[in-house]
Design a protein around this motif. Structure first.
Motif, short mmCIF file in Angstrom:
data_model
loop_
_atom_site.label_atom_id
_atom_site.label_comp_id
_atom_site.label_asym_id
_atom_site.label_seq_id
_atom_site.Cartn_x
_atom_site.Cartn_y
_atom_site.Cartn_z
N HIS A 1 39.51 41.74 38.93
CA HIS A 1 39.86 40.30 38.82
C HIS A 1 41.30 40.06 39.26
O HIS A 1 41.59 39.06 39.94
N HIS B 1 50.29 36.37 36.72
CA HIS B 1 48.88 36.56 36.38
C HIS B 1 48.57 38.03 36.11
O HIS B 1 47.91 38.37 35.14
N HIS C 1 47.34 39.69 32.52
CA HIS C 1 46.17 40.54 32.32
C HIS C 1 46.58 41.91 31.79
O HIS C 1 45.83 42.54 31.04
FE FE Z 1 42.87 35.79 35.08
#
Ligand code: FE
Ligand code: AVJ
Length: 443
Positions: free
Chosen positions: A54, A141, A145
């Motif tokens: 991701h 980001h 994560h």
């Molecule tokens: Fe995300």
């Protein structure tokens, strides 16, 4: 920052991207075998291999495609890694990239991004590119994560696999004379949020004036020692300390102590990333949900701070009238000011980091533990979606409570004092604690 040349900005971006990737690999491929990367360690969390791909897919969408205008590399996997398509608990059933495939994919994306960055003009008239905004967003980001993956590590059963970073785990300096328990923040306006920071995400914008009535706020987070007093005084048994929803949570969950604690005779142990240790009494309490924080505050004759109170205590400089980027000023965080970036794998004792205090003398606002506030997550007046609705706007409403300040696991690039985090009031897997406040009129 002001006065940097485009080449300096690009070199900074490249270095930050590389630093984030080193951290990601340290939490995944370098730490765990394929079975563990593919496993569901908790229904609250994704398999780590999902976070891994991701991270790369987000970078493909925002840096390769949107910023650099390159053709898609693997458009067929976009939906697999869309967080809104599949809840965390079901991602294990998807035809996910295997760990080796995910490693190759994120490396391919990164190579293309760094090549494109070289040739890219960070045009000030393109909002996505101006001052490197979209790169800053993608860097953050990945680090967000990484903190989520640390929460997965905390939930995982099994032998420890993470070590503290060798370069950066100095014990916090002797805090010296303890600060007063609480300080008064006088009534008056302050500037909340920001308009000019190229790292700020849409929900931190725009800067706006908020009038805050006078209040008292604790100079340090609530400790395990204090939380044990609440427990010993029947905190979990007295309905009048809890909101109606909190009392229902207490009933249905059966919880009577923070997550990862176990009683051992007359003492408490806590499990931390695979190691069991006596509960450190002077550490800020962690892994409590909003309902528990709220009940504790009521027991103590106090309340949680509002989000505006928290930010004023953290950022407002009464001498200049302006809001700082961090509690101590505008200088970047360092190991003397805040416990950030997973250098240590735990919060520092309450009262640490006198050099990181705000203008009001409030300590540990940034780093150590996320702090629950009493405020629901909504947009500031004048909020505009940028660059996509699913970052913030879809979460606005009454379902989520705001957390502020970052934890020991939060990277400095995500720890400016305007940053807003949010979660459901039942959640305990995040590295969250709290501090208390009270109205100034109360005594
Ligand atoms: Fe995300
Ligand atoms: C801001 C931490 C609530 O993890 O859900 C990650 C950050 N957004 N990918 C989350 C985020 C998209 C977000 N939080």
């Amino acid at each position: 920052a002001a006065g940097r040349t485009p080449d300096q900005i690009k070199a900074r971006i490249a270095a930050e991207l590389t630093g984030g990737r080193d951290r990601t690999l340290g939490l995944t491929l370098a730490a765990l075998d394929d079975d563990e990367l593919l496993a569901q360690h908790s229904p609250l969390m994704s398999p780590l291999v999902w976070d891994l791909a991701h991270i790369g897919n987000y970078e493909e969408q925002w840096l390769m495609r949107a910023a650099a205008g390159m053709a898609a590399l693997r458009p067929e996997i976009d939906r697999l890694y869309d967080a809104f398509e599949h809840p965390r608990a079901t991602r294990i059933t998807l035809p996910l990239l295997r760990p080796g495939e995910a490693r190759d994919y994120i490396a391919d994306v990164r190579t293309r991004v760094l090549d494109a960055l070289d040739a890219l003009e960070l045009r000030p008239d393109r909002p996505l590119l101006a001052e490197g905004f979209v790169f800053n967003m993608v860097i953050q980001h990945e680090h967000q994560h990484d903190e989520t993956m640390l929460a997965t590590h905390q939930l995982r059963r099994g032998a420890p696999v993470l070590a503290e970073a060798s370069q950066g785990a100095p014990a916090p300096a002797d805090p010296g004379r303890p600060p007063p328990a609480e300080v008064l923040v006088a009534a008056g306006p302050f500037t909340m949020g920001t308009s000019g920071d190229s790292w700020a995400l849409d929900n931190e914008r725009p800067a706006h004036t908020v009038h805050v009535p006078a209040f008292w706020i604790d100079t340090v987070p609530v400790t395990n020692r204090r939380y044990l007093e609440f427990m010993a005084d029947g905190g979990y048994e007295r309905e009048r300390l809890w909101t109606a929803a909190g009392w229902r949570w207490r009933g249905s969950s059966g919880k009577r102590s923070p997550a990862f604690w176990t009683a051992d005779g007359d003492r408490w142990l806590r499990r931390r990333l695979g190691r069991v240790e006596p509960l450190p009494l002077d550490e800020p309490v962690q892994h409590v949900c909003w309902y528990e924080a709220d009940a504790f505050a009521r027991w103590a004759g106090r309340r949680l701070p509002t989000e505006a109170e928290w930010e004023k205590a953290a950022r407002h400089d009464p001498a200049s009238g302006r809001s700082r980027r961090y509690p101590w000023g505008d200088e970047e965080p360092d190991a003397h000011r805040a416990n950030l970036g997973q250098r240590r794998l735990r919060p520092a004792p309450a009262g640490s980091y006198p050099d990181g205090a705000s203008a009001y003398g409030v300590r540990q606002l940034v780093g150590d533990v996320w702090e629950w506030t009493s405020t629901d997550f909504t947009g500031y007046p004048g909020f505009k979606v940028f660059p996509y609705r699913d970052y913030s706007e879809v979460f606005f409403g009454t379902d989520y409570k705001v957390l502020r300040g970052g934890s020991w696991a939060t990277h400095p690039s995500v720890a400016r004092a305007s940053f807003r985090n949010w979660d459901y009031p039942v959640r305990r897997q995040i590295f969250a604690g709290f501090r208390c406040a009270r109205d100034a009129e109360a005594r």
